[in-house]
Motif scaffolding. Structure first.
Motif, PDB file in Angstrom:
ATOM      1  N   HIS A  24      83.973  58.127  55.951  1.00  0.00           N
ATOM      2  CA  HIS A  24      84.926  58.860  56.780  1.00  0.00           C
ATOM      3  C   HIS A  24      85.661  57.893  57.711  1.00  0.00           C
ATOM      4  O   HIS A  24      85.100  56.888  58.167  1.00  0.00           O
ATOM      5  CB  HIS A  24      84.199  59.926  57.604  1.00  0.00           C
ATOM      6  N   LYS A  25      86.920  58.204  57.983  1.00  0.00           N
ATOM      7  CA  LYS A  25      87.724  57.353  58.862  1.00  0.00           C
ATOM      8  C   LYS A  25      87.060  57.139  60.224  1.00  0.00           C
ATOM      9  O   LYS A  25      87.112  56.042  60.788  1.00  0.00           O
ATOM     10  CB  LYS A  25      89.117  57.967  59.064  1.00  0.00           C
ATOM     11  N   GLU A  26      86.425  58.180  60.749  1.00  0.00           N
ATOM     12  CA  GLU A  26      85.773  58.050  62.054  1.00  0.00           C
ATOM     13  C   GLU A  26      84.573  57.107  61.983  1.00  0.00           C
ATOM     14  O   GLU A  26      84.304  56.365  62.917  1.00  0.00           O
ATOM     15  CB  GLU A  26      85.347  59.430  62.575  1.00  0.00           C
ATOM     16  N   SER A  27      83.841  57.143  60.860  1.00  0.00           N
ATOM     17  CA  SER A  27      82.725  56.214  60.667  1.00  0.00           C
ATOM     18  C   SER A  27      83.234  54.784  60.517  1.00  0.00           C
ATOM     19  O   SER A  27      82.618  53.834  61.006  1.00  0.00           O
ATOM     20  CB  SER A  27      81.903  56.605  59.428  1.00  0.00           C
ATOM     21  N   PHE A  28      84.373  54.644  59.854  1.00  0.00           N
ATOM     22  CA  PHE A  28      84.996  53.324  59.726  1.00  0.00           C
ATOM     23  C   PHE A  28      85.372  52.776  61.105  1.00  0.00           C
ATOM     24  O   PHE A  28      85.120  51.601  61.409  1.00  0.00           O
ATOM     25  CB  PHE A  28      86.233  53.421  58.841  1.00  0.00           C
ATOM     26  N   LYS A  29      85.944  53.620  61.937  1.00  0.00           N
ATOM     27  CA  LYS A  29      86.308  53.192  63.289  1.00  0.00           C
ATOM     28  C   LYS A  29      85.079  52.761  64.084  1.00  0.00           C
ATOM     29  O   LYS A  29      85.122  51.788  64.852  1.00  0.00           O
ATOM     30  CB  LYS A  29      87.030  54.334  64.024  1.00  0.00           C
TER      31      LYS A  29
END
Length: 306
Positions: A24-29
């Motif tokens: 997920h993009k939030e996990s990537f961030k």
């Protein structure tokens, strides 16, 4: 030492593909924040991408979500390497590995099993003596029976990927997705030429990921040469760029051999990346540079080897 991280899909949830496996993009961030706090990340103006004690980010397959990634990294003045296979641009079709990803992303394991029976496709059984070659941590990480069945089924169907059996892969894919669905999915799946050229202008590095994303070690010398050289030539013809960087499809030690390395050397590739969850040191062979799977740093935490 340099930590080199490998990513594939960095997305948000899609209701049309409810079972799709992605970061997920939030996990990537969160991972990027973790790297910022614990290490340093390679910056766009850095001349040496393998600078000691820095993180180097890499992304495989040239999927559409990498355009968002590139813009996110650009805002932070970070650079990354994006590895591209050119088969989708030449044939206007998905790579075989992505066809399986889409099938598993849309349907439950029981539905896939029923389809295999209907299509009379043999389901290859996992052999005990080959378990060490399989990513067992994936099986151990399964949260429920559905995930476990999916993982095992993926490993079983990977038999056809390794054998390069496009007829079987296409038969399964065409059963699950109509031609219209395939066309609509394809338009949104891969980076466009315009996006790739813009990413290059941002300061991102573009690399080669072979033409067909085949398991190169399963090909003879002549076929390996044809596949790797074709990708190199198409990258120049379609996108007008040359590259010193190559990434082995699938990445493990089993996925390439001495023929592969000889071909890369003859074609003047300076660096080639695998997957090994270890640091890169300057003592390493430059044609076998190890990378960490991003799941090793899941949600910004390091998961130690067991």
């Amino acid at each position: 030492m340099t930590k080199i991280i490998m990513y594939h899909y960095v997305k948000t949830f899609d209701r049309k593909l409810p079972y799709f496996n992605f970061l997920h993009k939030e996990s990537f961030k969160k991972q990027i924040k973790f790297f910022e706090n614990k290490f340093k990340i390679n910056k766009i103006k850095d001349n040496d991408i393998f600078e000691n004690n820095k993180i180097l980010l890499t992304f495989d397959d040239g999927t559409k979500d990498h355009y968002w990634v590139a813009n996110f990294l650009k805002k932070k003045n970070y650079k990354a390497i994006f590895f591209i296979s050119t088969y989708p641009y030449k044939k206007k079709d998905f790579l075989d590995v992505h066809k399986l990803h889409l099938i598993f992303g849309k349907y439950k394991s029981s539905e896939i099993q029923e389809a295999l029976k209907y299509l009379k496709i043999r389901n290859e059984k996992l052999k005990k003596n080959n378990l060490k070659k399989i990513k067992l941590y994936q099986i151990k990480s399964a949260k429920n029976n559905e995930e476990l069945n999916k993982i095992k089924l993926k490993l079983q169907l990977s038999f056809y990927l390794k054998k390069g059996n496009k007829i079987i892969i296409n038969k399964i894919f065409n059963y699950f997705f109509s031609k219209k669905e395939q066309r609509n999915l394809f338009k949104k799946f891969y980076l466009t030429k315009k996006e790739l050229m813009y990413m290059k202008k941002m300061g991102m590095i573009l690399g080669s990921h072979s033409y067909s994303h085949s398991v190169l070690s399963k090909l003879n010398f002549k076929d390996q040469l044809r596949d790797i050289k074709k990708n190199k030539n198409l990258l120049k013809k379609l996108f007008n760029f040359k590259t010193d960087f190559f990434c082995y499809p699938y990445g493990g030690k089993y996925s390439y051999n001495k023929n592969t390395k000889k071909i890369l050397k003859d074609l003047n590739y300076k660096f080639a990346f695998s997957v090994d969850n270890t640091d890169y040191t300057f003592k390493n062979n430059k044609l076998e540079i190890p990378r960490y799977n991003c799941n090793y740093f899941k949600h910004g935490k390091i998961f130690k080897k067991k």
